[in-house]
Design a protein around this motif. Structure first.
Motif, PDB file in Angstrom:
ATOM      1  N   SER A 164       8.551   2.979  -3.827  1.00 21.67           N
ATOM      2  CA  SER A 164       8.609   3.690  -2.784  1.00 21.67           C
ATOM      3  C   SER A 164       7.904   5.103  -2.623  1.00 21.67           C
ATOM      4  O   SER A 164       7.667   5.566  -1.495  1.00 21.67           O
ATOM      5  CB  SER A 164      10.356   4.280  -2.886  1.00 21.67           C
ATOM      6  OG  SER A 164      10.401   4.850  -4.110  1.00 21.67           O
ATOM      7  N   GLN A 165       7.370   5.507  -3.821  1.00 23.50           N
ATOM      8  CA  GLN A 165       6.438   6.475  -3.709  1.00 23.50           C
ATOM      9  C   GLN A 165       5.095   6.222  -3.076  1.00 23.50           C
ATOM     10  O   GLN A 165       4.500   7.120  -2.434  1.00 23.50           O
ATOM     11  CB  GLN A 165       6.090   6.780  -5.350  1.00 23.50           C
ATOM     12  CG  GLN A 165       7.220   7.741  -6.087  1.00 23.50           C
ATOM     13  CD  GLN A 165       6.920   8.459  -7.340  1.00 23.50           C
ATOM     14  OE1 GLN A 165       5.708   9.135  -7.203  1.00 23.50           O
ATOM     15  NE2 GLN A 165       7.556   8.228  -8.180  1.00 23.50           N
ATOM     16  N   PHE A 166       4.753   5.061  -3.310  1.00 24.05           N
ATOM     17  CA  PHE A 166       3.355   4.601  -2.615  1.00 24.05           C
ATOM     18  C   PHE A 166       3.680   4.661  -0.927  1.00 24.05           C
ATOM     19  O   PHE A 166       3.069   5.517  -0.305  1.00 24.05           O
ATOM     20  CB  PHE A 166       3.001   3.370  -2.728  1.00 24.05           C
ATOM     21  CG  PHE A 166       2.005   2.663  -1.701  1.00 24.05           C
ATOM     22  CD1 PHE A 166       0.709   2.833  -1.936  1.00 24.05           C
ATOM     23  CD2 PHE A 166       2.349   1.706  -0.849  1.00 24.05           C
ATOM     24  CE1 PHE A 166       0.090   2.633  -0.888  1.00 24.05           C
ATOM     25  CE2 PHE A 166       1.962   1.205   0.271  1.00 24.05           C
ATOM     26  CZ  PHE A 166       0.353   1.626   0.281  1.00 24.05           C
ATOM     27  N   TYR A 167       4.658   4.230  -0.457  1.00 25.52           N
ATOM     28  CA  TYR A 167       4.839   4.133   0.981  1.00 25.52           C
ATOM     29  C   TYR A 167       5.501   5.723   1.529  1.00 25.52           C
ATOM     30  O   TYR A 167       4.905   5.955   2.593  1.00 25.52           O
ATOM     31  CB  TYR A 167       6.092   3.155   1.366  1.00 25.52           C
ATOM     32  CG  TYR A 167       5.880   1.805   1.152  1.00 25.52           C
ATOM     33  CD1 TYR A 167       5.210   1.309   2.083  1.00 25.52           C
ATOM     34  CD2 TYR A 167       6.210   1.197   0.003  1.00 25.52           C
ATOM     35  CE1 TYR A 167       4.770  -0.263   1.882  1.00 25.52           C
ATOM     36  CE2 TYR A 167       5.802  -0.143  -0.192  1.00 25.52           C
ATOM     37  CZ  TYR A 167       5.155  -0.554   0.838  1.00 25.52           C
ATOM     38  OH  TYR A 167       4.556  -2.022   0.698  1.00 25.52           O
ATOM     39  N   SER A 168       5.890   6.409   0.578  1.00 29.23           N
ATOM     40  CA  SER A 168       6.303   8.022   1.013  1.00 29.23           C
ATOM     41  C   SER A 168       4.742   8.684   1.207  1.00 29.23           C
ATOM     42  O   SER A 168       4.548   9.423   2.047  1.00 29.23           O
ATOM     43  CB  SER A 168       7.127   8.500  -0.077  1.00 29.23           C
ATOM     44  OG  SER A 168       7.266   9.990   0.328  1.00 29.23           O
ATOM     45  N   ARG A 169       3.825   8.328   0.104  1.00 30.33           N
ATOM     46  CA  ARG A 169       2.680   9.191  -0.199  1.00 30.33           C
ATOM     47  C   ARG A 169       1.892   8.621   1.238  1.00 30.33           C
ATOM     48  O   ARG A 169       0.883   9.307   2.148  1.00 30.33           O
ATOM     49  CB  ARG A 169       1.897   8.897  -1.015  1.00 30.33           C
ATOM     50  CG  ARG A 169       2.561   9.525  -2.396  1.00 30.33           C
ATOM     51  CD  ARG A 169       2.304  11.273  -2.068  1.00 30.33           C
ATOM     52  NE  ARG A 169       2.617  11.754  -3.531  1.00 30.33           N
ATOM     53  CZ  ARG A 169       1.565  12.200  -4.376  1.00 30.33           C
ATOM     54  NH1 ARG A 169       0.153  11.975  -3.943  1.00 30.33           N
ATOM     55  NH2 ARG A 169       1.736  12.700  -5.576  1.00 30.33           N
TER      56      ARG A 169
ATOM     57  N   PHE B  58      -1.939   8.808  -2.692  1.00 32.41           N
ATOM     58  CA  PHE B  58      -2.881   9.387  -2.266  1.00 32.41           C
ATOM     59  C   PHE B  58      -2.392  10.803  -1.855  1.00 32.41           C
ATOM     60  O   PHE B  58      -1.247  11.031  -1.221  1.00 32.41           O
ATOM     61  CB  PHE B  58      -3.161   8.546  -0.855  1.00 32.41           C
ATOM     62  CG  PHE B  58      -3.561   7.209  -1.209  1.00 32.41           C
ATOM     63  CD1 PHE B  58      -4.484   6.830  -1.759  1.00 32.41           C
ATOM     64  CD2 PHE B  58      -2.683   6.296  -0.892  1.00 32.41           C
ATOM     65  CE1 PHE B  58      -4.825   5.402  -2.189  1.00 32.41           C
ATOM     66  CE2 PHE B  58      -2.899   4.897  -1.053  1.00 32.41           C
ATOM     67  CZ  PHE B  58      -4.050   4.572  -1.572  1.00 32.41           C
ATOM     68  N   GLU B  59      -3.701  11.532  -1.719  1.00 33.61           N
ATOM     69  CA  GLU B  59      -3.419  12.846  -0.826  1.00 33.61           C
ATOM     70  C   GLU B  59      -3.501  12.841   0.423  1.00 33.61           C
ATOM     71  O   GLU B  59      -4.197  11.873   0.904  1.00 33.61           O
ATOM     72  CB  GLU B  59      -4.354  13.901  -1.523  1.00 33.61           C
ATOM     73  CG  GLU B  59      -4.300  14.266  -2.968  1.00 33.61           C
ATOM     74  CD  GLU B  59      -2.806  14.930  -3.476  1.00 33.61           C
ATOM     75  OE1 GLU B  59      -2.212  15.703  -2.484  1.00 33.61           O
ATOM     76  OE2 GLU B  59      -2.507  14.773  -4.658  1.00 33.61           O
ATOM     77  N   PRO B  60      -2.992  13.561   1.090  1.00 29.98           N
ATOM     78  CA  PRO B  60      -2.840  13.618   2.691  1.00 29.98           C
ATOM     79  C   PRO B  60      -4.335  13.223   3.368  1.00 29.98           C
ATOM     80  O   PRO B  60      -4.561  12.883   4.217  1.00 29.98           O
ATOM     81  CB  PRO B  60      -2.320  14.796   3.326  1.00 29.98           C
ATOM     82  CG  PRO B  60      -1.221  15.116   2.098  1.00 29.98           C
ATOM     83  CD  PRO B  60      -2.007  14.901   0.706  1.00 29.98           C
ATOM     84  N   ASP B  61      -5.282  14.000   2.742  1.00 25.60           N
ATOM     85  CA  ASP B  61      -6.773  13.973   3.235  1.00 25.60           C
ATOM     86  C   ASP B  61      -7.672  12.769   2.730  1.00 25.60           C
ATOM     87  O   ASP B  61      -8.822  12.674   3.111  1.00 25.60           O
ATOM     88  CB  ASP B  61      -7.402  15.381   2.890  1.00 25.60           C
ATOM     89  CG  ASP B  61      -7.547  15.760   1.628  1.00 25.60           C
ATOM     90  OD1 ASP B  61      -6.973  14.974   0.740  1.00 25.60           O
ATOM     91  OD2 ASP B  61      -8.397  16.675   1.318  1.00 25.60           O
ATOM     92  N   THR B  62      -7.048  11.937   1.921  1.00 20.82           N
ATOM     93  CA  THR B  62      -7.800  11.035   1.154  1.00 20.82           C
ATOM     94  C   THR B  62      -8.564  10.246   1.888  1.00 20.82           C
ATOM     95  O   THR B  62      -9.859   9.990   2.004  1.00 20.82           O
ATOM     96  CB  THR B  62      -6.786  10.108   0.307  1.00 20.82           C
ATOM     97  OG1 THR B  62      -6.329  10.993  -0.782  1.00 20.82           O
ATOM     98  CG2 THR B  62      -7.669   8.817  -0.266  1.00 20.82           C
ATOM     99  N   LEU B  63      -8.081   9.334   3.162  1.00 23.46           N
ATOM    100  CA  LEU B  63      -8.769   8.676   4.000  1.00 23.46           C
ATOM    101  C   LEU B  63      -9.853   9.516   4.957  1.00 23.46           C
ATOM    102  O   LEU B  63     -11.216   8.985   5.031  1.00 23.46           O
ATOM    103  CB  LEU B  63      -7.949   8.010   5.012  1.00 23.46           C
ATOM    104  CG  LEU B  63      -8.475   7.201   6.174  1.00 23.46           C
ATOM    105  CD1 LEU B  63      -9.335   6.009   5.473  1.00 23.46           C
ATOM    106  CD2 LEU B  63      -7.458   6.531   7.072  1.00 23.46           C
TER     107      LEU B  63
END
Length: 230
Positions: free
Chosen positions: A25-30, A78-83
């Protein structure tokens, strides 16, 4: 006037590969917090054969005319700015920096051993490393490519068994074939990515009877630290 609905313009695809739905779930949340350009579509491929998942994502991206694919695995954080940071590099193939999920947690970036070009080994981090690092291969858990890379390769784009018979290695094999047709592989050391893993915690006492907490990975002792007392 045409009554047909116009297909939305897809500029890029975030391709999620997982062996089963919503494993962590942490992946989808991030992932929901990751900033993405307009025209970004999601493709979720589920199955036990990771190469088949990534091939399905690749075909969908090509069919929609996407310019790029960001392949992600469902155990990455991931951090929000990763992509956006990876897209800003504007290179054909680039990965964020993440570590293997088992001890000793070495980076998923690979370099040649200097003798055989088909044999590559993990490349450890060195003090002062930063920025873009050109490598021979990276893991595909946070893997951004331009779709022109796929168009230069023969399908199936992702394959298993070429590096380790009956095992993993689809990411290294993909990078090897991409390099063979002229593409460079990059790892962005300024884009750290978490790799979700599971440990066990054991209560333990040392020879003086002092309680500690022992962190274990299967049978491997990772660390010990003072126990929490009330």
């Amino acid at each position: 006037m045409s009554t047909e609905l116009e297909r939305p313009i897809v500029t890029g695809v975030i391709g999620i590969s997982s062996p089963q739905l919503a494993r962590y779930s942490q992946f989808y949340s991030r992932l929901t917090t990751v900033k993405r350009p307009a025209g970004t579509a999601l493709a979720h491929a589920i199955g036990q054969v990771i190469s088949a998942n990534r091939n399905a994502i690749s075909e969908q991206a090509l069919e929609t005319g996407a310019q790029w694919i960001w392949y992600v695995d469902d155990d990455q954080l991931f951090e929000p700015d990763t992509l956006m940071r990876l897209l800003d590099r504007n290179v054909d193939i680039v990965s964020g920096l993440y570590l293997q999920r088992t001890a000793p947690y070495i980076p998923h970036r690979y370099a040649p051993n200097g003798t055989a070009t088909d044999k590559i080994f993990t490349q450890p981090l060195v003090q002062g490393d930063s920025g873009m690092s050109q490598v021979h291969a990276v893991g595909a858990g946070c893997f951004l490519i331009k779709t022109d890379v796929l168009r230069a390769l023969e399908p199936p784009y992702w394959r298993l068994g070429q590096i380790t018979p009956d095992g993993w290695g689809d990411d290294i094999d993909f990078c090897n074939r991409a390099r063979a047709v002229g593409f460079n592989i990059w790892c962005d050391l300024d884009v750290p990515v978490g790799h979700y893993t599971v440990h066990s915690v054991f209560p333990s006492r040392d020879e003086n009877g002092i309680w500690t907490t022992r962190l274990m990975e299967d049978q491997t002792h990772i660390a010990s630290f003072p126990a929490a007392y009330l």
